[in-house]
Design a protein around this motif. Structure first.
Motif, PDB file in Angstrom:
ATOM      1  N   GLU A 287       0.794  -1.219  -0.011  1.00  0.00           N
ATOM      2  CA  GLU A 287      -0.099  -0.019   0.016  1.00  0.00           C
ATOM      3  C   GLU A 287       0.878   1.422   0.014  1.00  0.00           C
ATOM      4  O   GLU A 287       0.422   2.328  -0.424  1.00  0.00           O
ATOM      5  N   VAL A 288       1.971   1.223   0.455  1.00  0.00           N
ATOM      6  CA  VAL A 288       2.651   2.513   0.493  1.00  0.00           C
ATOM      7  C   VAL A 288       4.000   2.457  -0.155  1.00  0.00           C
ATOM      8  O   VAL A 288       5.055   3.373  -0.178  1.00  0.00           O
ATOM      9  N   VAL A 289       4.386   1.355  -0.871  1.00  0.00           N
ATOM     10  CA  VAL A 289       5.741   1.138  -1.638  1.00  0.00           C
ATOM     11  C   VAL A 289       5.724   2.181  -2.891  1.00  0.00           C
ATOM     12  O   VAL A 289       6.747   2.723  -3.167  1.00  0.00           O
ATOM     13  N   GLY A 290       4.630   2.730  -3.426  1.00  0.00           N
ATOM     14  CA  GLY A 290       4.742   3.649  -4.472  1.00  0.00           C
ATOM     15  C   GLY A 290       5.655   3.164  -5.616  1.00  0.00           C
ATOM     16  O   GLY A 290       5.465   2.388  -6.363  1.00  0.00           O
ATOM     17  N   THR A 291       6.559   4.361  -5.744  1.00  0.00           N
ATOM     18  CA  THR A 291       7.528   4.261  -7.047  1.00  0.00           C
ATOM     19  C   THR A 291       8.534   3.431  -6.701  1.00  0.00           C
ATOM     20  O   THR A 291       9.574   3.235  -7.448  1.00  0.00           O
ATOM     21  N   GLY A 292       8.757   2.924  -5.635  1.00  0.00           N
ATOM     22  CA  GLY A 292       9.885   2.166  -5.202  1.00  0.00           C
ATOM     23  C   GLY A 292       9.821   0.540  -5.342  1.00  0.00           C
ATOM     24  O   GLY A 292       9.031   0.355  -6.474  1.00  0.00           O
ATOM     25  N   ALA A 293      10.462  -0.278  -4.777  1.00  0.00           N
ATOM     26  CA  ALA A 293      10.381  -1.693  -5.040  1.00  0.00           C
ATOM     27  C   ALA A 293      10.368  -2.431  -3.523  1.00  0.00           C
ATOM     28  O   ALA A 293      10.999  -2.155  -2.701  1.00  0.00           O
ATOM     29  N   ALA A 294       9.878  -3.500  -3.511  1.00  0.00           N
ATOM     30  CA  ALA A 294       9.617  -4.384  -2.334  1.00  0.00           C
ATOM     31  C   ALA A 294       9.755  -5.549  -2.855  1.00  0.00           C
ATOM     32  O   ALA A 294       9.229  -6.071  -3.878  1.00  0.00           O
TER      33      ALA A 294
ATOM     34  N   ALA B 221       8.992 -18.918  -1.556  1.00  0.00           N
ATOM     35  CA  ALA B 221       8.290 -18.088  -2.710  1.00  0.00           C
ATOM     36  C   ALA B 221       8.741 -16.809  -2.779  1.00  0.00           C
ATOM     37  O   ALA B 221       9.317 -16.315  -1.555  1.00  0.00           O
ATOM     38  N   ILE B 222       8.521 -16.053  -3.805  1.00  0.00           N
ATOM     39  CA  ILE B 222       8.854 -14.634  -3.877  1.00  0.00           C
ATOM     40  C   ILE B 222       7.913 -13.865  -4.581  1.00  0.00           C
ATOM     41  O   ILE B 222       6.882 -14.301  -5.371  1.00  0.00           O
ATOM     42  N   ARG B 223       7.473 -12.838  -3.860  1.00  0.00           N
ATOM     43  CA  ARG B 223       6.712 -11.742  -4.199  1.00  0.00           C
ATOM     44  C   ARG B 223       7.190 -10.363  -4.409  1.00  0.00           C
ATOM     45  O   ARG B 223       8.289 -10.121  -3.732  1.00  0.00           O
ATOM     46  N   THR B 224       6.938  -9.611  -5.400  1.00  0.00           N
ATOM     47  CA  THR B 224       7.467  -8.386  -5.640  1.00  0.00           C
ATOM     48  C   THR B 224       6.320  -7.434  -5.687  1.00  0.00           C
ATOM     49  O   THR B 224       5.357  -7.710  -6.158  1.00  0.00           O
ATOM     50  N   ALA B 225       6.706  -6.205  -5.453  1.00  0.00           N
ATOM     51  CA  ALA B 225       5.710  -5.104  -5.547  1.00  0.00           C
ATOM     52  C   ALA B 225       6.255  -3.753  -5.776  1.00  0.00           C
ATOM     53  O   ALA B 225       7.626  -3.473  -5.762  1.00  0.00           O
ATOM     54  N   GLY B 226       5.491  -2.653  -6.352  1.00  0.00           N
ATOM     55  CA  GLY B 226       6.168  -1.373  -6.738  1.00  0.00           C
ATOM     56  C   GLY B 226       6.426  -1.381  -8.026  1.00  0.00           C
ATOM     57  O   GLY B 226       6.328  -2.166  -8.984  1.00  0.00           O
ATOM     58  N   THR B 227       6.465  -0.079  -8.595  1.00  0.00           N
ATOM     59  CA  THR B 227       6.703   0.292  -9.859  1.00  0.00           C
ATOM     60  C   THR B 227       7.925  -0.040 -10.394  1.00  0.00           C
ATOM     61  O   THR B 227       8.237  -0.100 -11.723  1.00  0.00           O
ATOM     62  N   ARG B 228       8.897   0.117  -9.641  1.00  0.00           N
ATOM     63  CA  ARG B 228      10.339  -0.325 -10.042  1.00  0.00           C
ATOM     64  C   ARG B 228      10.688  -1.735  -9.662  1.00  0.00           C
ATOM     65  O   ARG B 228      11.983  -1.961  -9.733  1.00  0.00           O
ATOM     66  N   ARG B 229       9.887  -2.428  -9.235  1.00  0.00           N
ATOM     67  CA  ARG B 229      10.241  -3.961  -8.972  1.00  0.00           C
ATOM     68  C   ARG B 229      10.875  -4.660 -10.098  1.00  0.00           C
ATOM     69  O   ARG B 229      10.659  -4.261 -11.218  1.00  0.00           O
ATOM     70  N   ARG B 230      11.569  -5.541  -9.675  1.00  0.00           N
ATOM     71  CA  ARG B 230      11.949  -6.603 -10.636  1.00  0.00           C
ATOM     72  C   ARG B 230      11.080  -7.919 -10.330  1.00  0.00           C
ATOM     73  O   ARG B 230      10.925  -8.269  -9.391  1.00  0.00           O
ATOM     74  N   VAL B 231      10.652  -8.460 -11.915  1.00  0.00           N
ATOM     75  CA  VAL B 231      10.079  -9.762 -11.727  1.00  0.00           C
ATOM     76  C   VAL B 231      10.799 -10.918 -11.906  1.00  0.00           C
ATOM     77  O   VAL B 231      11.750 -10.890 -12.682  1.00  0.00           O
TER      78      VAL B 231
END
Length: 58
Positions: free
Chosen positions: A20-27, A40-50
């Motif tokens: 909810e707060v990651v915004g333009t970052g990556a998690a 398992a791996i989860r990613t979030a954020g607009t700058r995340r790596r998949v």
């Protein structure tokens, strides 16, 4: 960064708060799971790596 051993419910609530707060970052979240690798791996954020899947291995 948070490193710890929490229940699945707490982990999911923490991940919900992060997404909810990651915004333009990556998690990135890596947690134990019943997979061949044991995690398992989860990613979030607009700058995340998949993560890329190579025959079931991320």
């Amino acid at each position: 960064m948070f490193v710890g051993s929490v229940s699945a419910r707490v982990r999911d609530e923490l991940w919900k708060a992060v997404t909810e707060v990651v915004g333009t970052g990556a998690a990135l979240l890596v947690h134990p799971a019943t997979t061949e690798q044991g995690y398992a791996i989860r990613t979030a954020g607009t700058r995340r790596r998949v993560p890329v899947d190579f025959d079931g291995l991320p």
